[in-house]
Design a protein around this motif. Structure first.
Motif, PDB file in Angstrom:
ATOM      1  N   GLU A 139      -0.196   2.480   2.392  1.00 32.33           N
ATOM      2  CA  GLU A 139      -0.590   3.405   3.445  1.00 32.33           C
ATOM      3  C   GLU A 139      -0.407   2.618   4.767  1.00 32.33           C
ATOM      4  O   GLU A 139      -0.509   3.216   5.841  1.00 32.33           O
ATOM      5  N   LYS A 140      -0.566   1.453   4.748  1.00 32.64           N
ATOM      6  CA  LYS A 140      -0.718   0.556   6.106  1.00 32.64           C
ATOM      7  C   LYS A 140       0.758   0.266   6.782  1.00 32.64           C
ATOM      8  O   LYS A 140       1.895   0.198   5.924  1.00 32.64           O
ATOM      9  N   ARG A 163      -2.391   0.466  -3.390  1.00 29.15           N
ATOM     10  CA  ARG A 163      -2.186   1.527  -2.807  1.00 29.15           C
ATOM     11  C   ARG A 163      -2.705   1.804  -1.428  1.00 29.15           C
ATOM     12  O   ARG A 163      -2.042   2.670  -0.559  1.00 29.15           O
ATOM     13  N   SER A 164      -3.668   1.099  -1.043  1.00 28.59           N
ATOM     14  CA  SER A 164      -4.207   1.032   0.452  1.00 28.59           C
ATOM     15  C   SER A 164      -2.828   0.399   1.344  1.00 28.59           C
ATOM     16  O   SER A 164      -2.628   0.822   2.550  1.00 28.59           O
ATOM     17  N   PHE A 168      -5.871  -1.801  -4.073  1.00 28.22           N
ATOM     18  CA  PHE A 168      -5.678  -2.460  -3.019  1.00 28.22           C
ATOM     19  C   PHE A 168      -4.056  -2.235  -2.448  1.00 28.22           C
ATOM     20  O   PHE A 168      -3.762  -1.896  -1.427  1.00 28.22           O
TER      21      PHE A 168
END
Lengths: 76, 131
Positions: free
Chosen positions: B68-69, B64-65, B62
């Motif tokens: 990217e946001k 890592r996601s 999560f």
């Protein structure tokens, strides 16, 4: 009637749109209307909840092509 | 007017997910009229020094996601909590001593060091969240 002040928070996630609204509201006048644009559905639920809690007037939400438009009036 | 809810937040982790969640609770609580106090200690404190520094590592997919946001990071949210909601963000005095952090080394919205005794006294009767 004065135009609504648009707060474009598309692309940000929770609680970014709420924080952008609050930062802008601080400098708004009582009675002014605002419209938050958010691509985050959670914020579309959370912002009306916040308005209810702190006492600003929620004018409605509509969704257009994946963007939520949350309208409100500053009341204090 | 009803009394404000009081929220005390202890942040000890240096992981991105926990810092982000702590910042979310602090900022939303503070701008909703709650009295928020944040106590920064252990591995968390070094992520509040001025400048870029080493960013906090994600502890799972999560995080890592999240990297990217586009969205407000934990520093920005804590700053909003302090500036828009008057949250009181303090470093733990022990952690300040161990890290050798001087007055000016931390973000400007971080207040003076607080001892654990004082923090516990302030937290009495409040909601306490630990990250």
């Amino acid at each position: 009637m004065a135009e609504r002040i648009i707060i474009d928070a598309r692309g940000s996630f929770c609680p970014g749109p709420l924080m952008e609204l609050i930062a802008r509201l601080k400098y708004g006048a009582v009675g002014e209307e605002f419209e938050v644009l958010s691509s985050d559905k959670g914020s579309a639920n959370d912002i009306p909840e916040w308005l209810h809690k702190v006492g600003h007037e929620f004018l409605g939400t509509r969704e257009e092509a994946g963007v939520w438009h949350i309208a409100l009036r500053k009341t204090k | 007017m009803p009394m404000a809810n009081r929220i005390s937040i202890v942040v000890v982790s240096g992981s991105l997910e926990r810092l982000q969640m702590a910042a979310m609770v602090a900022s939303v609580g503070a701008v909703s009229g709650d009295e928020v106090t944040v106590f920064l200690s252990m591995n968390a404190l070094r992520h509040f020094t001025r400048g870029t520094g080493e960013p906090p590592a994600a502890e799972g997919p999560f995080g890592r996601s999240l990297q990217e946001k586009k969205g407000p990071g934990y520093r920005q949210l804590f700053q909003s909590a302090a500036e828009l909601g008057d949250a009181k963000i303090h470093p733990c005095s022990m952690a300040v001593d161990v890290l050798g952090v001087g007055p000016g080394d931390l973000e400007p919205w971080v207040r003076e060091p607080l001892g654990l005794t004082r923090f516990l006294s302030d937290a009495h009767g409040a909601q306490v969240w630990t990250f």
